[in-house]
Design an enzyme around this catalytic site. Structure first.
Site, PDB file in Angstrom:
ATOM      1  N   GLY A   1       0.832  -1.215   0.112  1.00 21.37           N
ATOM      2  CA  GLY A   1       0.113   0.069  -0.191  1.00 21.37           C
ATOM      3  C   GLY A   1       0.859   1.134   0.033  1.00 21.37           C
TER       4      GLY A   1
ATOM      5  N   GLY B   1       4.099   0.669   2.175  1.00 22.71           N
ATOM      6  CA  GLY B   1       4.958  -0.419   1.495  1.00 22.71           C
ATOM      7  C   GLY B   1       5.706   0.244   0.112  1.00 22.71           C
TER       8      GLY B   1
ATOM      9  NE  ARG C   1      -5.556  -7.640   0.618  1.00 23.32           N
ATOM     10  CZ  ARG C   1      -6.424  -6.837   1.034  1.00 23.32           C
ATOM     11  NH1 ARG C   1      -7.597  -7.228   1.428  1.00 23.32           N
ATOM     12  NH2 ARG C   1      -6.300  -5.711   0.946  1.00 23.32           N
TER      13      ARG C   1
ATOM     14  CE  LYS D   1      -2.335   2.540  13.883  1.00 26.75           C
ATOM     15  NZ  LYS D   1      -2.231   2.990  12.515  1.00 26.75           N
TER      16      LYS D   1
ATOM     17  CE  LYS E   1      -0.327   5.879  15.601  1.00 25.43           C
ATOM     18  NZ  LYS E   1      -0.734   7.108  14.801  1.00 25.43           N
TER      19      LYS E   1
END
EC number: 1.1.1.3
Lengths: 439, 439
Positions: B12, B15, B45, B105, B205
């Site tokens: 995404g 990435g 995917r 997270k 977080k």
């Protein structure tokens, strides 16, 4: 549980703080590290002097060799400061196969290359987080956290003494001499303040940060350095009127294949975060090409903030001892070749806006003569402030100009020519405007 | 030169940034690390979708097992996000003896204990700097740089979406819904914004930061959490009048042997540094008992800032691979026992100043009734602002009070009683005042 033995050279302000941290936080550190740290020996020139800290019989010595030659001591903390004998002691420790942790920016700025090479040669670590910015984790941020970045700019306030003086001049309207005296009375400034107020301390620190960030050796003498002694209340007041405050900045900027490293007073926009860094706080703004701009603010000096950084490095080194991974992060952050051979930029080649204050006789034509010379050098003016005669300066007035972006060389030439005008009195004040702290 | 092979799960926004960083900075990273990093396989995917990055044939796969089961891959980067299947994939990678770097997270806040134990059990590293604060090096600052400190307070702005919304409400006078819409249009907020605006992201977080700092497991459900959806322009305007701005803070505070961890809107003094953190920036103020207060500010999200943190962790893990020193710093920062068994503080037990806004019918006696109830609960009032009727709220007026320090429980009881007064209309707004960002 294995115990790691530590030796300490120097029991001044920071040394005392380190001893207190090692004593008070012993259990906490052992839980985090998995091993106890034991302070075996402390060498000081005055072992018999009364101390704030309690040390056991035999822990104190007047002979550094009791630390440097003790085969059980694995980590030597050097907190003597200065060039010599600190350099000799660090080299001796490294040769003895001991790891070294130091807060000494002077010895690193002068002899860093020799000391780093000695550490690598002997397969031991040298930690120096405490040498810049007190407790601020700037060294490991540059060397480790931002390892995926080419560095664009470092813009920093890394001398607490001058930041305190400028803050007091700005907030309380003190003169430089008054603010300096106050800083000396509070222990923030030395009896001989030149190391701080002339920018030397900041130059040593930025030379070190630039060397780590850019992978090229920058020595203290490579750093263009101006101190704050010429900054007057008048300039601070005019700067405020223009929306700025005055800070002593230490800068490293990459401009193509050139690297400019400099320390000088600068006008910083009042709304910029660096402008809000007050008193003895330090701040380092680091811009990487991937991470963007990061700003780190913290106490830049003091026994406990600096001691925190020293002990942080000791734990780092101890983790390497426990895993036999010494040299895991090389001292300068580069394992093989340096990033490139950046050439150092001459101050004449920088470009920025300039604040200029001329003291002139209040006669017709002087403003046009100054503006004419600036125009000849291609320097255009953004703002002019000229006020009436003040009571105490009966024959001269201040003319303040803020220029658009201009080249330093052009400004220097213009000021040389303006200085020869008969109606221009005294030295012209020139302060660079710095906006790299902003987005 | 040994090459370290990397696998990536998820292509995404972050990435894609990581792939670009690994490609663009390959030479620089190799010079610093002494070894090349090679991105062997990327699992997504949608392997056939057009991409901003160029990957070679065979580098892309639609099957995560091509990454998780590849014996040559030493480091797996997990950038899928969410709880599952991320948890399963991370566990599988750890079981295969692969080191893991993640920006997730959510999975760490929920399953951190399980994942950290699995990493230790299999003798591999798990890096997660990118999971909090984007490019800000806050994880390694807490775990490593400040290892000599007991942590006093963490006060942070760690959700960029809500900070952007509150900044726009404050600067441009937008309503919450308008600022949210703008953030969504700019890609700063999700179509379903509840994860951000309800404070869940910030709670995950801060639970992670608190777990590292205090050596005790804090889960997301342990975090008292209030979002920003009830904050109105009216409150922001009154706050400004009182010298404050409104921020969504994530806080962890030690109070004796109790630890309070909470996320809620708070009034922050306008001159405090946290108040100047604008837009999508994040900031974490960490106070240690030795180092004092440090403030770190930077971009809390985005492909390159977050990617910088991911690749920083990859290099860290690679250095451990090269020196066979995996596990050198344990995932939570503690090698043996935790610091202590701090108990979690109930929100009822905190003490702070409160901003209260009552909507009341403009009739005699209402102010004295409210003040009377507050007084019964021992709450004293510092400031009251009551203005005339506004045009659009013809039958009610706002009464704003700033209290002195008071206990949450007393304030809650007082507000419950005040709510029953016939002349009090609608819900009373209560915003805590936070000053731990200041000195």
């Amino acid at each position: 549980m294995q115990t790691i033995q530590i030796g300490l050279l120097g029991l001044g302000n920071v040394g005392t703080g380190v001893v207190q941290i090692l004593q008070q936080q012993a259990v906490l550190i052992a839980q985090r590290l998995g091993t106890e740290l034991a302070l075996k020996k402390v060498a000081t020139r005055t072992p018999d002097r009364p101390r704030e800290v309690t040390l056991q019989a035999g822990q104190l010595s007047g002979d550094v060799m009791d630390v440097l030659r003790d085969p059980e001591i694995g980590i030597v903390i050097e907190l003597i400061g200065g060039y010599e004998p600190a350099r000799t002691y660090i080299l001796e420790a490294l040769q003895q196969g001991k790891h070294v942790v130091t807060a000494n920016k002077a010895v690193l700025a002068q002899h860093g290359q020799e000391l780093f090479e000695a550490a690598r040669h002997h397969g031991v670590d040298i930690g120096f987080e405490a040498s810049v910015g007190g407790g601020i984790p700037i060294i490991r941020t540059i060397k480790e956290a931002f390892v995926a970045n080419r560095f664009v700019t470092i813009a920093s306030i890394i001398n607490g003494t001058t930041n305190y003086i400028l803050s007091r001049m700005s907030d309380q309207g003190l003169r430089f001499e008054e603010a300096l005296k106050e800083a000396q009375d509070l222990g923030f400034a030395e009896a001989d303040p030149s190391f701080d107020v002339d920018g030397i301390d900041a130059a040593q620190k930025i030379s070190l940060l630039a060397s780590l960030a850019y992978g090229t050796w920058v020595r203290q003498e490579d750093v263009y350095t101006e101190g704050i002694t010429k900054v007057t209340q008048l300039d601070i007041a005019y700067a405020r009127e223009l929306g700025y405050c005055v800070k002593l900045l230490a800068l490293a900027k990459r401009d193509g294949d050139r690297l400019g490293v400099r320390v000088h007073p600068a006008l910083v926009a009042a709304e910029a975060e660096l402008a809000s860094v007050q008193g003895s706080y330090n701040a380092v703004s680091v811009t990487g090409d991937m991470v963007g701009r990061n700003l780190l603010i913290g106490r830049g000096a003091g026994a406990f903030p600096t001691g925190s950084a020293v002990v942080g490095d000791v734990v780092d080194v101890a983790r390497n001892i426990l895993r036999s991974s010494s040299g895991r992060v090389p001292p300068q952050g580069y394992e093989t070749l340096y990033e490139n051979e950046l050439s150092l930029q001459d101050i004449d080649d920088i470009t920025c806006k300039y604040y200029l204050r001329f003291q002139v006789l209040d006669q017709p034509g002087v403003l046009s003569a100054i503006a004419g010379i600036l125009g000849e050098q291609g320097i255009s003016i953004e703002t002019v402030i000229q006020k009436g005669r003040s009571a105490d300066q009966s024959d001269t007035v201040s003319v303040v100009m803020m220029t658009h972006e201009a080249k330093e060389q052009a400004v220097r030439r213009a000021l040389e020519a303006i200085q020869t005008l008969p109606r221009v009195q005294g030295e012209t004040m020139r302060i660079r405007v710095e906006d790299s702290g902003a987005d």
